[in-house]
Design an enzyme around this catalytic site. Structure first.
Site, PDB file in Angstrom:
ATOM      1  N   HIS A 255       1.034   4.981  -3.502  1.00 56.52           N
ATOM      2  CA  HIS A 255       0.617   6.186  -2.779  1.00 56.52           C
ATOM      3  C   HIS A 255       1.774   7.137  -2.479  1.00 56.52           C
ATOM      4  CE1 HIS A 255      -2.321   8.287  -0.158  1.00 56.52           C
ATOM      5  NE2 HIS A 255      -1.200   8.711   0.404  1.00 56.52           N
TER       6      HIS A 255
ATOM      7  N   HIS B 135      -5.118  -0.761 -11.024  1.00 54.87           N
ATOM      8  CA  HIS B 135      -6.168  -1.582 -10.413  1.00 54.87           C
ATOM      9  C   HIS B 135      -7.509  -1.021 -10.853  1.00 54.87           C
ATOM     10  CE1 HIS B 135      -7.927  -3.289  -6.354  1.00 54.87           C
ATOM     11  NE2 HIS B 135      -8.549  -3.747  -7.421  1.00 54.87           N
TER      12      HIS B 135
ATOM     13  N   ARG C 262     -11.107  -1.180 -10.126  1.00 57.93           N
ATOM     14  CA  ARG C 262     -11.992  -1.693  -9.076  1.00 57.93           C
ATOM     15  C   ARG C 262     -13.418  -1.785  -9.607  1.00 57.93           C
ATOM     16  NH1 ARG C 262      -9.246  -1.025  -3.795  1.00 57.93           N
ATOM     17  NH2 ARG C 262     -11.194  -1.795  -2.953  1.00 57.93           N
TER      18      ARG C 262
ATOM     19  N   ARG D  76     -12.667  15.474  -9.661  1.00 53.75           N
ATOM     20  CA  ARG D  76     -13.398  16.544 -10.338  1.00 53.75           C
ATOM     21  C   ARG D  76     -14.106  16.086 -11.614  1.00 53.75           C
ATOM     22  NH1 ARG D  76     -11.713  22.701 -10.806  1.00 53.75           N
ATOM     23  NH2 ARG D  76     -12.046  22.386  -8.596  1.00 53.75           N
TER      24      ARG D  76
ATOM     25  N   THR E 111      -8.573   1.206   0.486  1.00 53.72           N
ATOM     26  CA  THR E 111      -7.645   0.591  -0.438  1.00 53.72           C
ATOM     27  C   THR E 111      -7.613  -0.892  -0.073  1.00 53.72           C
ATOM     28  OG1 THR E 111      -5.347   0.577  -1.232  1.00 53.72           O
ATOM     29  CG2 THR E 111      -5.688   1.176   1.072  1.00 53.72           C
ATOM     30  N   THR E 112      -6.822  -1.696  -0.790  1.00 49.44           N
ATOM     31  CA  THR E 112      -6.818  -3.130  -0.513  1.00 49.44           C
ATOM     32  C   THR E 112      -6.324  -3.357   0.912  1.00 49.44           C
ATOM     33  OG1 THR E 112      -6.206  -3.367  -2.825  1.00 49.44           O
ATOM     34  CG2 THR E 112      -6.118  -5.342  -1.469  1.00 49.44           C
TER      35      THR E 112
ATOM     36  N   ARG F 174     -13.613   3.584  -8.895  1.00 51.57           N
ATOM     37  CA  ARG F 174     -13.378   4.815  -8.144  1.00 51.57           C
ATOM     38  C   ARG F 174     -12.151   5.581  -8.637  1.00 51.57           C
ATOM     39  NH1 ARG F 174     -11.709   2.315  -2.342  1.00 51.57           N
ATOM     40  NH2 ARG F 174     -13.647   1.221  -2.746  1.00 51.57           N
ATOM     41  N   HIS F 175     -11.209   4.870  -9.284  1.00 54.32           N
ATOM     42  CA  HIS F 175     -10.072   5.624  -9.841  1.00 54.32           C
ATOM     43  C   HIS F 175      -9.859   5.252 -11.315  1.00 54.32           C
ATOM     44  CE1 HIS F 175      -8.127   2.059  -8.166  1.00 54.32           C
ATOM     45  NE2 HIS F 175      -8.022   2.552  -6.942  1.00 54.32           N
TER      46      HIS F 175
ATOM     47  N   HIS G  43       2.387  -2.434  -0.773  1.00 52.42           N
ATOM     48  CA  HIS G  43       1.372  -1.791   0.062  1.00 52.42           C
ATOM     49  C   HIS G  43       2.013  -1.022   1.220  1.00 52.42           C
ATOM     50  CE1 HIS G  43      -2.986  -1.393   0.618  1.00 52.42           C
ATOM     51  NE2 HIS G  43      -2.585  -0.936   1.781  1.00 52.42           N
ATOM     52  N   GLY G  44       1.841   0.268   1.181  1.00 57.32           N
ATOM     53  CA  GLY G  44       2.310   1.122   2.275  1.00 57.32           C
ATOM     54  C   GLY G  44       3.812   1.366   2.278  1.00 57.32           C
TER      55      GLY G  44
ATOM     56  N   ASP H 299      -2.678   4.371  -9.738  1.00 55.79           N
ATOM     57  CA  ASP H 299      -4.122   4.506  -9.484  1.00 55.79           C
ATOM     58  C   ASP H 299      -4.504   5.896  -8.964  1.00 55.79           C
ATOM     59  OD1 ASP H 299      -4.459   1.867 -10.156  1.00 55.79           O
ATOM     60  OD2 ASP H 299      -4.637   1.150  -8.091  1.00 55.79           O
ATOM     61  N   HIS H 300      -3.646   6.438  -8.079  1.00 57.13           N
ATOM     62  CA  HIS H 300      -4.056   7.676  -7.418  1.00 57.13           C
ATOM     63  C   HIS H 300      -3.916   8.911  -8.303  1.00 57.13           C
ATOM     64  CE1 HIS H 300      -5.205   5.447  -4.076  1.00 57.13           C
ATOM     65  NE2 HIS H 300      -3.984   5.119  -3.681  1.00 57.13           N
TER      66      HIS H 300
ATOM     67  N   GLU I 192       2.798 -11.571  -4.178  1.00 60.12           N
ATOM     68  CA  GLU I 192       3.140 -10.234  -3.708  1.00 60.12           C
ATOM     69  C   GLU I 192       2.804 -10.213  -2.229  1.00 60.12           C
ATOM     70  OE1 GLU I 192       1.980  -6.810  -6.038  1.00 60.12           O
ATOM     71  OE2 GLU I 192       1.803  -5.603  -4.214  1.00 60.12           O
TER      72      GLU I 192
ATOM     73  N   ASN J 161       2.546   2.040  -9.116  1.00 57.86           N
ATOM     74  CA  ASN J 161       1.087   1.992  -9.164  1.00 57.86           C
ATOM     75  C   ASN J 161       0.568   3.427  -9.338  1.00 57.86           C
ATOM     76  OD1 ASN J 161      -1.633   2.206  -8.222  1.00 57.86           O
ATOM     77  ND2 ASN J 161      -1.457   0.170  -7.332  1.00 57.86           N
TER      78      ASN J 161
ATOM     79  N   GLU K   4      -4.022  -5.261 -11.407  1.00 56.23           N
ATOM     80  CA  GLU K   4      -4.550  -5.821 -10.164  1.00 56.23           C
ATOM     81  C   GLU K   4      -6.042  -6.025 -10.362  1.00 56.23           C
ATOM     82  OE1 GLU K   4      -3.774  -3.180  -6.948  1.00 56.23           O
ATOM     83  OE2 GLU K   4      -1.627  -3.457  -7.042  1.00 56.23           O
TER      84      GLU K   4
HETATM   85  N1  PXP Z   1       0.101  -3.839  -4.233  1.00 57.13           N
HETATM   86  C1  PXP Z   1      -1.229  -4.082  -4.157  1.00 57.13           C
HETATM   87  C2  PXP Z   1      -1.711  -5.470  -4.417  1.00 57.13           C
HETATM   88  C3  PXP Z   1      -2.134  -3.054  -3.863  1.00 57.13           C
HETATM   89  O1  PXP Z   1      -3.444  -3.317  -3.799  1.00 57.13           O
HETATM   90  C4  PXP Z   1      -1.635  -1.755  -3.667  1.00 57.13           C
HETATM   91  C5  PXP Z   1      -2.581  -0.641  -3.370  1.00 57.13           C
HETATM   92  O2  PXP Z   1      -3.383  -0.412  -4.461  1.00 57.13           O
HETATM   93  C6  PXP Z   1      -0.248  -1.551  -3.786  1.00 57.13           C
HETATM   94  C7  PXP Z   1       0.596  -2.611  -4.038  1.00 57.13           C
HETATM   95  C8  PXP Z   1       0.351  -0.195  -3.638  1.00 57.13           C
HETATM   96  O3  PXP Z   1       0.179   0.254  -2.334  1.00 57.13           O
HETATM   97  P1  PXP Z   1       0.535   1.745  -1.974  1.00 57.13           P
HETATM   98  O4  PXP Z   1      -0.347   2.611  -2.784  1.00 57.13           O
HETATM   99  O5  PXP Z   1       0.263   1.814  -0.514  1.00 57.13           O
HETATM  100  O6  PXP Z   1       1.979   1.939  -2.310  1.00 57.13           O
END
Ligand code: PXP
Length: 254
Positions: free
Chosen positions: A227, A59, A61, A27, A116-117, A65-66, A204-205, A18-19, A167, A16, A86
């Protein structure tokens, strides 16, 4: 003992990114087309591929935001990996999915305030809405996943909805001081999902530290990780950060 995946492909890694866009937006939110806008999400996706990613997750949103709409079209065009979008179930995002035509769509809950989600999709309470969204996305040739908490009733409803994948939300596992209980919930949900014919993913996490513990969960096909990989990329680069995660996932189910 769980012995390997039916696909024979090993545990897949969805990265992912996104970040990467979060950092750029810090910026360049008002100047997305500036030649100075960095870091580049397409380059991040390409580097993730070079490091061994099996797919790229983005994702978009509601508040942008990203990821911006243009980002995901560029990633799709310029990175030769399956794309997982997503999305929250809104007409705006469904329309984006129909135009983008990602390989996979993962339906997630979305509220404006969350960082975040935060939790899984309430598939039982929203069954009509979810089933309709699944049907429309599948009709457009997009494989659908539902991001759910490891709750058995939610796994059953996910199977009834017509989605091909779930998921499992691993946030509670990742945040637990003692993950034993959360691991048991994940294992039970994964086992049921597998029995009901769903592809079972997780996300996630997940990070380099908790990965070995999470891998005790059976029947996983794919992990989606953002992340932690993007954070590690700050010091070792995206390619190396992805490669290190892929190494940690090797041998799963053996
Ligand atoms: N899966 C889903 C559905 C998510 O919403 C996210 C966070 O955007 C992730 C996975 C990835 O989570 P993380 O950034 O904590 O690895």
């Amino acid at each position: 003992m769980w012995r390997g995946l039916a696909s024979g492909m090993g545990l897949l890694l969805g990265v992912n990114i996104d970040h990467v866009a979060t950092l750029r937006q810090a910026r360049y939110a008002l100047l997305p087309d500036s030649p100075n806008a960095e870091p580049c999400v397409v380059q991040a996706a390409q580097e993730a591929k070079a490091g061994g990613a099996d797919s790229i997750t983005v994702h978009v949103r509601g508040d942008r935001r990203h990821m911006q709409d243009a980002d995901v079209f560029r990633v799709k065009a310029e990175c030769d990996l399956p794309l997982n979008l997503e999305l929250g179930i809104t007409e705006e995002m469904m329309d984006l999915a129909f135009r983008l035509k990602p390989d996979f769509a993962c339906l997630v809950p979305e509220t404006r305030e969350e960082v975040t989600t935060e939790g899984g999709l309430a598939v039982c309470a929203l069954s009509g809405t979810v089933r309709e969204a699944v049907k429309r996305l599948k009709g457009a040739g997009i494989k659908v996943s539902l991001f759910i908490d490891p709750i058995l009733a939610d796994v059953e409803e996910a199977a009834r909805s017509g989605a091909e994948m779930i998921e499992l939300h691993t946030g509670a596992f990742a945040n637990a001081a003692d993950p034993t209980e959360e691991l048991a919930r994940l294992a039970a949900a994964a086992e049921l999902g597998h029995k009901l014919g769903l592809q079972v993913n997780a996300g996630h996490g997940i990070n380099y530290r908790n990965l070995p513990v999470l891998l005790k969960t059976p029947f996983l096909a794919e992990l989606n990780i953002g992340h932690s990989i993007v954070s590690r990329a700050m010091t070792v680069g995206m390619r190396q950060a992805v490669a290190e995660m892929a190494v940690g996932m090797k041998g799963y189910g053996a």
